[in-house]
Write a protein that holds these residues in place. Structure first.
Motif, PDB file in Angstrom:
ATOM      1  N   LEU A 113      -8.941  -5.614 -23.576  1.00  0.00           N
ATOM      2  CA  LEU A 113      -9.292  -4.348 -22.921  1.00  0.00           C
ATOM      3  C   LEU A 113     -10.131  -3.456 -23.832  1.00  0.00           C
ATOM      4  CD1 LEU A 113      -5.798  -3.497 -21.497  1.00  0.00           C
ATOM      5  CD2 LEU A 113      -7.844  -3.694 -20.103  1.00  0.00           C
ATOM      6  N   GLY A 114      -9.833  -3.542 -25.116  1.00  0.00           N
ATOM      7  CA  GLY A 114     -10.520  -2.687 -26.089  1.00  0.00           C
ATOM      8  C   GLY A 114     -10.078  -1.236 -26.007  1.00  0.00           C
ATOM      9  N   ILE A 115      -8.860  -0.983 -25.523  1.00  0.00           N
ATOM     10  CA  ILE A 115      -8.385   0.410 -25.452  1.00  0.00           C
ATOM     11  C   ILE A 115      -7.430   0.690 -26.611  1.00  0.00           C
ATOM     12  CG2 ILE A 115      -8.637   0.609 -22.946  1.00  0.00           C
ATOM     13  CD1 ILE A 115      -5.581   0.207 -22.737  1.00  0.00           C
ATOM     14  N   LYS A 116      -7.208   1.984 -26.825  1.00  0.00           N
ATOM     15  CA  LYS A 116      -6.323   2.407 -27.915  1.00  0.00           C
ATOM     16  C   LYS A 116      -4.920   1.814 -27.701  1.00  0.00           C
ATOM     17  CE  LYS A 116      -5.272   6.615 -30.361  1.00  0.00           C
ATOM     18  NZ  LYS A 116      -4.964   8.002 -30.158  1.00  0.00           N
ATOM     19  N   GLY A 117      -4.356   1.295 -28.734  1.00  0.00           N
ATOM     20  CA  GLY A 117      -2.989   0.778 -28.663  1.00  0.00           C
ATOM     21  C   GLY A 117      -2.910  -0.711 -28.364  1.00  0.00           C
ATOM     22  N   GLU A 118      -4.001  -1.296 -27.823  1.00  0.00           N
ATOM     23  CA  GLU A 118      -3.928  -2.713 -27.427  1.00  0.00           C
ATOM     24  C   GLU A 118      -3.689  -3.618 -28.642  1.00  0.00           C
ATOM     25  OE1 GLU A 118      -7.520  -4.389 -25.853  1.00  0.00           O
ATOM     26  OE2 GLU A 118      -6.446  -6.035 -24.876  1.00  0.00           O
ATOM     27  N   LYS A 119      -4.581  -3.517 -29.620  1.00  0.00           N
ATOM     28  CA  LYS A 119      -4.484  -4.371 -30.809  1.00  0.00           C
ATOM     29  C   LYS A 119      -3.176  -4.098 -31.554  1.00  0.00           C
ATOM     30  CE  LYS A 119      -8.838  -5.485 -32.990  1.00  0.00           C
ATOM     31  NZ  LYS A 119      -9.839  -4.793 -33.783  1.00  0.00           N
ATOM     32  N   GLU A 120      -2.856  -2.790 -31.682  1.00  0.00           N
ATOM     33  CA  GLU A 120      -1.702  -2.364 -32.484  1.00  0.00           C
ATOM     34  C   GLU A 120      -0.391  -2.944 -31.943  1.00  0.00           C
ATOM     35  OE1 GLU A 120      -4.229  -0.680 -31.421  1.00  0.00           O
ATOM     36  OE2 GLU A 120      -4.663   1.113 -32.576  1.00  0.00           O
ATOM     37  N   PHE A 121      -0.326  -3.132 -30.592  1.00  0.00           N
ATOM     38  CA  PHE A 121       0.944  -3.574 -30.003  1.00  0.00           C
ATOM     39  C   PHE A 121       0.965  -5.058 -29.623  1.00  0.00           C
ATOM     40  CE2 PHE A 121       1.361   1.049 -29.469  1.00  0.00           C
ATOM     41  CZ  PHE A 121       2.628   1.215 -30.019  1.00  0.00           C
ATOM     42  N   ILE A 122      -0.026  -5.828 -30.082  1.00  0.00           N
ATOM     43  CA  ILE A 122       0.028  -7.284 -29.823  1.00  0.00           C
ATOM     44  C   ILE A 122       1.290  -7.831 -30.488  1.00  0.00           C
ATOM     45  CG2 ILE A 122      -1.040  -9.528 -30.344  1.00  0.00           C
ATOM     46  CD1 ILE A 122      -3.762  -8.197 -29.965  1.00  0.00           C
ATOM     47  N   GLY A 123       2.084  -8.543 -29.720  1.00  0.00           N
ATOM     48  CA  GLY A 123       3.349  -9.087 -30.244  1.00  0.00           C
ATOM     49  C   GLY A 123       4.476  -8.062 -30.228  1.00  0.00           C
ATOM     50  N   ILE A 167       0.985  -4.165 -10.922  1.00  0.00           N
ATOM     51  CA  ILE A 167      -0.317  -4.812 -11.143  1.00  0.00           C
ATOM     52  C   ILE A 167      -1.368  -3.714 -11.037  1.00  0.00           C
ATOM     53  CG2 ILE A 167      -2.024  -6.461 -10.283  1.00  0.00           C
ATOM     54  CD1 ILE A 167       0.246  -8.092  -9.061  1.00  0.00           C
ATOM     55  N   LEU A 168      -2.144  -3.523 -12.091  1.00  0.00           N
ATOM     56  CA  LEU A 168      -3.201  -2.514 -12.070  1.00  0.00           C
ATOM     57  C   LEU A 168      -4.550  -3.197 -11.881  1.00  0.00           C
ATOM     58  CD1 LEU A 168      -0.831  -1.071 -13.701  1.00  0.00           C
ATOM     59  CD2 LEU A 168      -2.632   0.410 -14.551  1.00  0.00           C
ATOM     60  N   GLU A 169      -5.233  -2.848 -10.812  1.00  0.00           N
ATOM     61  CA  GLU A 169      -6.546  -3.433 -10.545  1.00  0.00           C
ATOM     62  C   GLU A 169      -7.601  -2.338 -10.608  1.00  0.00           C
ATOM     63  OE1 GLU A 169      -8.198  -6.275 -10.116  1.00  0.00           O
ATOM     64  OE2 GLU A 169      -9.966  -5.170  -9.429  1.00  0.00           O
ATOM     65  N   PHE A 170      -8.671  -2.618 -11.321  1.00  0.00           N
ATOM     66  CA  PHE A 170      -9.740  -1.633 -11.534  1.00  0.00           C
ATOM     67  C   PHE A 170     -10.450  -1.285 -10.220  1.00  0.00           C
ATOM     68  CE2 PHE A 170     -14.136  -0.538 -12.627  1.00  0.00           C
ATOM     69  CZ  PHE A 170     -13.930   0.426 -13.608  1.00  0.00           C
ATOM     70  N   SER A 171     -10.738  -2.297  -9.400  1.00  0.00           N
ATOM     71  CA  SER A 171     -11.488  -2.027  -8.165  1.00  0.00           C
ATOM     72  C   SER A 171     -10.527  -1.604  -7.055  1.00  0.00           C
ATOM     73  CB  SER A 171     -12.286  -3.265  -7.760  1.00  0.00           C
ATOM     74  OG  SER A 171     -11.395  -4.268  -7.378  1.00  0.00           O
ATOM     75  N   ALA A 198      -7.212   1.319 -17.089  1.00  0.00           N
ATOM     76  CA  ALA A 198      -6.298   1.475 -18.238  1.00  0.00           C
ATOM     77  C   ALA A 198      -6.993   2.256 -19.347  1.00  0.00           C
ATOM     78  CB  ALA A 198      -5.883   0.105 -18.737  1.00  0.00           C
ATOM     79  N   GLN A 199      -6.271   3.186 -19.949  1.00  0.00           N
ATOM     80  CA  GLN A 199      -6.846   4.074 -20.960  1.00  0.00           C
ATOM     81  C   GLN A 199      -6.236   3.898 -22.335  1.00  0.00           C
ATOM     82  OE1 GLN A 199      -9.709   5.332 -19.511  1.00  0.00           O
ATOM     83  NE2 GLN A 199      -9.264   7.091 -20.791  1.00  0.00           N
ATOM     84  N   GLU A 200      -4.892   3.800 -22.353  1.00  0.00           N
ATOM     85  CA  GLU A 200      -4.219   3.761 -23.659  1.00  0.00           C
ATOM     86  C   GLU A 200      -2.832   3.144 -23.526  1.00  0.00           C
ATOM     87  OE1 GLU A 200      -3.966   7.588 -25.610  1.00  0.00           O
ATOM     88  OE2 GLU A 200      -2.759   6.755 -27.245  1.00  0.00           O
ATOM     89  N   TYR A 212      -3.276   5.450 -17.558  1.00  0.00           N
ATOM     90  CA  TYR A 212      -4.469   4.998 -16.828  1.00  0.00           C
ATOM     91  C   TYR A 212      -5.084   6.151 -16.043  1.00  0.00           C
ATOM     92  CZ  TYR A 212      -1.728   4.810 -12.457  1.00  0.00           C
ATOM     93  OH  TYR A 212      -0.971   5.131 -11.365  1.00  0.00           O
ATOM     94  N   ILE A 213      -6.354   5.951 -15.674  1.00  0.00           N
ATOM     95  CA  ILE A 213      -7.026   6.953 -14.837  1.00  0.00           C
ATOM     96  C   ILE A 213      -7.026   6.436 -13.394  1.00  0.00           C
ATOM     97  CG2 ILE A 213      -9.243   8.117 -14.358  1.00  0.00           C
ATOM     98  CD1 ILE A 213      -8.319   8.994 -17.042  1.00  0.00           C
ATOM     99  N   ASP A 214      -6.579   7.296 -12.487  1.00  0.00           N
ATOM    100  CA  ASP A 214      -6.704   6.980 -11.061  1.00  0.00           C
ATOM    101  C   ASP A 214      -8.169   7.243 -10.708  1.00  0.00           C
ATOM    102  OD1 ASP A 214      -6.938   7.190  -8.314  1.00  0.00           O
ATOM    103  OD2 ASP A 214      -4.853   7.850  -8.071  1.00  0.00           O
ATOM    104  N   ARG A 215      -8.927   6.181 -10.451  1.00  0.00           N
ATOM    105  CA  ARG A 215     -10.386   6.337 -10.317  1.00  0.00           C
ATOM    106  C   ARG A 215     -10.779   7.141  -9.081  1.00  0.00           C
ATOM    107  NH1 ARG A 215     -13.055   1.293  -9.943  1.00  0.00           N
ATOM    108  NH2 ARG A 215     -14.962   2.310 -10.660  1.00  0.00           N
ATOM    109  N   LYS A 216      -9.879   7.250  -8.101  1.00  0.00           N
ATOM    110  CA  LYS A 216     -10.185   8.027  -6.885  1.00  0.00           C
ATOM    111  C   LYS A 216     -10.057   9.523  -7.166  1.00  0.00           C
ATOM    112  CE  LYS A 216      -9.387   7.169  -2.027  1.00  0.00           C
ATOM    113  NZ  LYS A 216      -8.395   6.671  -1.067  1.00  0.00           N
ATOM    114  N   THR A 217      -8.928   9.907  -7.769  1.00  0.00           N
ATOM    115  CA  THR A 217      -8.662  11.335  -7.999  1.00  0.00           C
ATOM    116  C   THR A 217      -9.145  11.787  -9.380  1.00  0.00           C
ATOM    117  OG1 THR A 217      -6.513  10.856  -8.970  1.00  0.00           O
ATOM    118  CG2 THR A 217      -6.560  11.190  -6.578  1.00  0.00           C
TER     119      THR A 217
END
Ligand SMILES: Cc1cc2nc3c(=O)[nH]c(=O)nc-3n(C[C@H](O)[C@H](O)[C@H](O)COP(=O)(O)OP(=O)(O)OC[C@H]3O[C@@H](n4cnc5c(N)ncnc54)[C@H](O)[C@@H]3O)c2cc1C
Length: 303
Positions: A113-123, A167-171, A198-200, A212-217
């Protein structure tokens, strides 16, 4: 000196190996593992002859078939290919193997994803493989990011353990196969959130929240969760093949001649998900592996 080195122990590489050995090519298969992507699937229902089989079982059957023919196999990671008078394949374990021809069948790796926290929390709550990690989330709440086939399969795998799965879907629409969508609709533990970016990932010693950001609102929302499974696609595992040997697509897929599977370098072939072929499926990867091995045989005969 080998006639042929095959890189990758997934459906493409193993099939190439079976064909090459039956053509009496002196062949070495080098692979990091024998799981690959297919091994991550708990249920495969589109491999002819097996109505339902787990990816791990199917891969084991394929590997047993290859071994029964007397294949020479090394479990190592390839880090470089060079071409001098012959091909030199170098591994992270320090080996240098030589061959007259090479087939790259190294598949694809999970996209991050490349978002904050992703790498740090692997495992520590972030995972890319449900088959490997789902049992750690017994009675926990998890989020799966990605509503494609892999995302839905991951969510279904998690239903055996987790008490709640988002399940979070971008579209604004789920794009997975209808057969998977039907199964998901029957699962009361699963909730789909569409239009979610997804943001963080936050937590302390372990994951605790997904923002995450709700892309509609355009509003920021937070889910209290114990784990995140990232399933947003794959990137071709072509990093160890230099640009002077192969042309790559913007996605990093190795370009091949669609008839022969040869790259721009004579004697260097590629097959399966690492290439620019259109559909990424087990049966297609296996077929491409067979094509590459047969083309390689013709190439070596001419040489
Ligand atoms: C969760 C999931 C479920 C799926 N379900 C299905 C399904 O139901 N049906 C279907 O048809 N397809 C399915 N697919 C797609 C299918 O798994 C792939 O299309 C197929 O596995 C591609 O085969 P491959 O041999 O090209 O690559 P892979 O299966 O990725 O195998 C590549 C191999 O190369 C090795 N490798 C990688 N880099 C190196 C290196 N540097 N050195 C040495 N070895 C290396 C890897 O360890 C691996 O063993 C699924 C994929 C996923 C992720």
């Amino acid at each position: 000196m080998y006639d042929l080195i095959i890189i990758g122990g997934g459906p493409a590489g193993i099939t190439a190996g079976i064909y090459a050995i039956r053509k009496k090519l002196n062949t070495l298969l080098v692979s990091k593992d024998f799981v690959g992507q297919a091994g991550e699937s708990s249920l495969i229902e589109n491999w002819p002859g097996e109505k339902q089989i787990s990816g791990a079982q199917l891969l084991l059957k394929m590997k047993n078939h290859l071994e029964s023919l007397g294949a020479e196999i090394k479990q190592e990671e390839v880090k470089n290919i060079e071409k001098k008078d012959c091909f030199i394949v170098e591994t992270s374990q320090g080996s240098r193997y030589q061959a007259k021809a090479v087939i790259v069948a190294s598949g694809a790796l999970p996209r991050t994803l490349g978002i904050k926290g992703e790498k740090e929390f692997i495992g520590r709550g972030v995972s890319y493989c449900a088959i490997c990690d789902a049992p750690f989330f017994n009675q926990k709440i998890v989020a799966v990011i990605g509503g494609g086939n892999s995302g839905l399969e991951t969510a279904l795998d998690l239903t055996k353990y987790a008490k709640k799965i988002y399940i979070l879907e971008f579209s604004s629409k789920i794009k997975a196969d209808e057969v998977l969508q039907e199964r998901i609709r029957k699962e009361t533990k699963i909730e789909i959130i569409l239009g979610a970016q997804a943001q963080e990932i936050r937590g302390d010693s372990f994951v605790k929240e997904l923002v995450y950001i709700d892309r509609k609102t355009k509003k920021e929302k937070t889910l209290q969760i114990d784990g995140v499974f990232v399933q947003i696609g794959r990137i071709p595992a072509s990093w160890f093949v230099k640009g002077e040997l192969v042309d790559l697509t913007p996605r990093g897929e190795i370009k091949i001649d669609l008839n022969t599977n040869q790259t721009k370098t004579p004697g260097l072939f590629a097959a399966g998900d690492v290439t620019s072929i259109l559909y990424k499926q087990i049966i297609i990867a296996a077929g491409e592996g067979a094509k590459a091995a047969l083309s390689c045989y013709s190439y070596l005969k001419q040489e």
